[in-house]
Design a protein around this motif. Structure first.
Motif, PDB file in Angstrom:
ATOM      1  N   ARG A 259     107.347  30.029  40.912  1.00  0.00           N
ATOM      2  CA  ARG A 259     106.201  28.983  41.774  1.00  0.00           C
ATOM      3  C   ARG A 259     105.170  29.968  42.507  1.00  0.00           C
ATOM      4  NH1 ARG A 259     110.406  25.854  40.744  1.00  0.00           N
ATOM      5  NH2 ARG A 259     109.933  23.477  40.932  1.00  0.00           N
ATOM      6  N   GLY A 260     105.859  30.995  43.166  1.00  0.00           N
ATOM      7  CA  GLY A 260     105.076  32.145  44.108  1.00  0.00           C
ATOM      8  C   GLY A 260     104.114  33.001  42.975  1.00  0.00           C
ATOM      9  N   LEU A 261     104.692  33.168  41.798  1.00  0.00           N
ATOM     10  CA  LEU A 261     103.848  34.429  40.868  1.00  0.00           C
ATOM     11  C   LEU A 261     102.631  33.674  40.628  1.00  0.00           C
ATOM     12  CD1 LEU A 261     107.014  35.862  38.978  1.00  0.00           C
ATOM     13  CD2 LEU A 261     105.429  37.216  40.733  1.00  0.00           C
ATOM     14  N   ALA A 262     102.805  32.154  40.509  1.00  0.00           N
ATOM     15  CA  ALA A 262     101.463  31.735  39.850  1.00  0.00           C
ATOM     16  C   ALA A 262     100.350  31.746  40.723  1.00  0.00           C
ATOM     17  CB  ALA A 262     101.742  30.100  39.637  1.00  0.00           C
ATOM     18  N   SER A 263     100.603  31.934  42.096  1.00  0.00           N
ATOM     19  CA  SER A 263      99.309  32.076  42.904  1.00  0.00           C
ATOM     20  C   SER A 263      99.365  33.172  43.777  1.00  0.00           C
ATOM     21  CB  SER A 263      99.620  30.530  43.994  1.00  0.00           C
ATOM     22  OG  SER A 263     100.812  30.727  44.736  1.00  0.00           O
ATOM     23  N   GLU A 264     100.202  34.181  43.625  1.00  0.00           N
ATOM     24  CA  GLU A 264      99.971  35.471  44.457  1.00  0.00           C
ATOM     25  C   GLU A 264      98.920  36.263  43.834  1.00  0.00           C
ATOM     26  OE1 GLU A 264     104.079  37.140  45.018  1.00  0.00           O
ATOM     27  OE2 GLU A 264     102.832  39.357  45.815  1.00  0.00           O
ATOM     28  N   SER A 265      98.249  36.598  44.520  1.00  0.00           N
ATOM     29  CA  SER A 265      96.967  37.655  44.276  1.00  0.00           C
ATOM     30  C   SER A 265      97.452  38.745  43.641  1.00  0.00           C
ATOM     31  CB  SER A 265      96.186  37.947  45.357  1.00  0.00           C
ATOM     32  OG  SER A 265      95.206  38.758  45.175  1.00  0.00           O
ATOM     33  N   GLY A 266      97.145  39.094  42.282  1.00  0.00           N
ATOM     34  CA  GLY A 266      97.473  40.225  41.507  1.00  0.00           C
ATOM     35  C   GLY A 266      98.773  40.246  40.853  1.00  0.00           C
ATOM     36  N   ALA A 267      99.582  39.267  41.145  1.00  0.00           N
ATOM     37  CA  ALA A 267     100.882  39.427  40.461  1.00  0.00           C
ATOM     38  C   ALA A 267     101.093  38.868  39.073  1.00  0.00           C
ATOM     39  CB  ALA A 267     101.841  38.359  41.396  1.00  0.00           C
ATOM     40  N   GLN A 268     101.991  39.493  38.272  1.00  0.00           N
ATOM     41  CA  GLN A 268     102.064  39.096  36.880  1.00  0.00           C
ATOM     42  C   GLN A 268     102.654  37.646  36.828  1.00  0.00           C
ATOM     43  OE1 GLN A 268     104.983  41.134  34.613  1.00  0.00           O
ATOM     44  NE2 GLN A 268     103.944  40.564  32.787  1.00  0.00           N
ATOM     45  N   PRO A 269     101.473  36.809  36.253  1.00  0.00           N
ATOM     46  CA  PRO A 269     101.993  35.448  36.164  1.00  0.00           C
ATOM     47  C   PRO A 269     102.979  35.046  35.309  1.00  0.00           C
ATOM     48  CG  PRO A 269      99.593  36.030  35.508  1.00  0.00           C
ATOM     49  CD  PRO A 269     100.443  37.210  35.643  1.00  0.00           C
TER      50      PRO A 269
END
Ligand code: MCU
Length: 408
Positions: A259-269
């Protein structure tokens, strides 16, 4: 209480020194279990339909909607999380095959598996520490990023496990290859991470059967960096015989909450982690664009490791690794550790200087030694710490709408 019962069983089966255990686990939390899956007999009925939830699922809420109130209920609640995670995230990790044989020497482990008329094998090299055995051991996935010198200097052997022999990368999902897929079929919907975890479990089977003259089956840890950090995390979550799990810079498909990766800037989705390699199970395709409908998230994979030793290492300098989502996952899973009276058994450390991915890091040397001493050598009394880098702080309260119960 489950934890005490498991510890008693462990000590009768393997003669763990009681004094060391009592000192190492003041909260009464058990070390490793003598079995791969303590909840194999728990009845689990998967949910009929899934509802979106932008917050993290409540790890204490059972599929039937009620919440657990006693530590003794965690065993079967964990079995629910395991089934959910297999069904929707990793794909199924099959139980021990009908035949596992092999050998353990001071330099090599061989594993031969057969099941339903199919056979495969793989091997792993061994490097012992100084001194006389039998030794604890750390299974190191992949050949980089883990501080094998410190592991051996602390008194544990290193088992060099190449996960690609068990689940190859670079194949399409409908033609998966490697020792796992030779047994379960190239069209198996199980992803590579669960296959790699299965391989680690089969190494432990062989150590168990070897009679414990070289390596101790009840003192096994697992580690690896990056994609192999994802694999180490899965291995520890899905085998309760693993006493110490140490994922390094695991990124998407590892420790961080989807859930967090989907909205964390620059993170691998999540969609990228699903598409880059068949790491996750095929069924994850339904969630790549909507992780909010996952009925489980990675903080609960963290919780599957409780109350066993867990040392999560992360790097806040590389945005792609999603360290903010990693910190939230660790904080969320730590709530289960606390509720089980084992809050000291989890450490999260992203406060590091060197920004290089899978670098050798002096900051982790002491906590690595302490974790090995406590959970593998059982002569330490380290307390778990959260050293979260200010570059990627995680705020659990933004991600949950549940509170941690006091379990009887
Ligand atoms: C962090 O692990 C992976 C990452 O998920 C991939 O996107 C990237 O290609 O490789 C990383 C890795 O395994 O590096 C060694």
């Amino acid at each position: 209480m489950l934890a005490v019962a498991a510890l008693a069983l462990l000590s009768t089966v393997t003669a763990v020194p009681r004094t060391a255990s009592a000192q190492a686990f003041p909260g009464g939390a058990a070390a490793a279990s003598p079995v791969e899956d303590e909840g194999a007999d728990c009845p689990v009925t998967l949910p009929g339909s899934l509802t979106a939830n932008s917050r993290l699922p409540d790890p204490f809420r059972k599929i039937d909607g009620s919440r657990i109130s006693a530590r003794s209920e965690w065993r079967c609640r964990r079995a629910e999380i395991k089934k959910l995670s297999e069904r929707y995230v990793y794909g199924e990790k099959p139980a021990k095959p009908s035949s596992v044989t092999g050998s353990v020497s001071s330099s090599n482990i061989t594993v031969n598996v057969s099941h339903n008329g199919r056979s495969s094998s793989f091997s792993a090299s061994v490097q012992l520490p100084n001194g006389s055995g039998p030794f604890p051991a750390v299974i190191v996935l992949g050949g980089f990023g883990a501080d094998t010198a410190t592991i051996r200097a602390t008194g544990a052997a290193v088992i060099n496990y190449d996960p690609l022999a068990v689940g190859r990368e670079g194949t399409p999902r409908n033609n998966k290859q490697g020792a796992f897929y030779t047994i379960y079929g190239s069209t198996s919907s199980t992803g590579l991470l669960a296959a790699w975890a299965w391989g680690a479990s089969r190494i432990i089977d062989v150590i168990e059967q070897s009679g414990g003259t070289v390596l101790k089956a009840d003192a096994v840890g697992v580690t690896g960096c990056s994609r192999y950090g994802k694999g180490a995390f899965a291995a520890g979550a899905f085998d309760q015989r693993i006493a110490l799990t140490m994922p390094i810079e695991s990124g998407a498909g590892g420790v961080p909450i989807f859930r967090g990766l989907a909205s964390e800037s620059g993170a691998q989705p999540p969609s990228s982690a699903y598409g880059e390699q068949p790491w996750l199970g095929d069924a994850f395709s339904a969630f790549t664009g909507s992780p909010n409908t996952l009925p489980v998230d990675q903080h609960e994979t963290v919780a599957m490791i409780a109350p066993r030793g867990l040392f999560i290492m992360d790097n806040p300098h590389v945005d792609w690794l999603g360290a903010r989502s990693g910190a939230v996952s660790a904080l969320g899973g730590a709530e289960v550790y606390k509720a089980l009276g084992a809050g000291d058994n989890i450490t999260y450390w992203s406060d590091v200087q060197d920004g290089n991915h899978c670098a050798s890091r002096s900051e982790w040397r002491t906590p690595l030694q302490q974790n090995i001493q406590e959970f593998l050598l059982r002569n330490g009394n380290a307390t778990g710490v959260f050293r979260i880098s200010g570059r990627k702080p995680g705020n659990l309260s933004e991600w949950r709408d549940w509170q941690t119960p006091t379990l009887s």
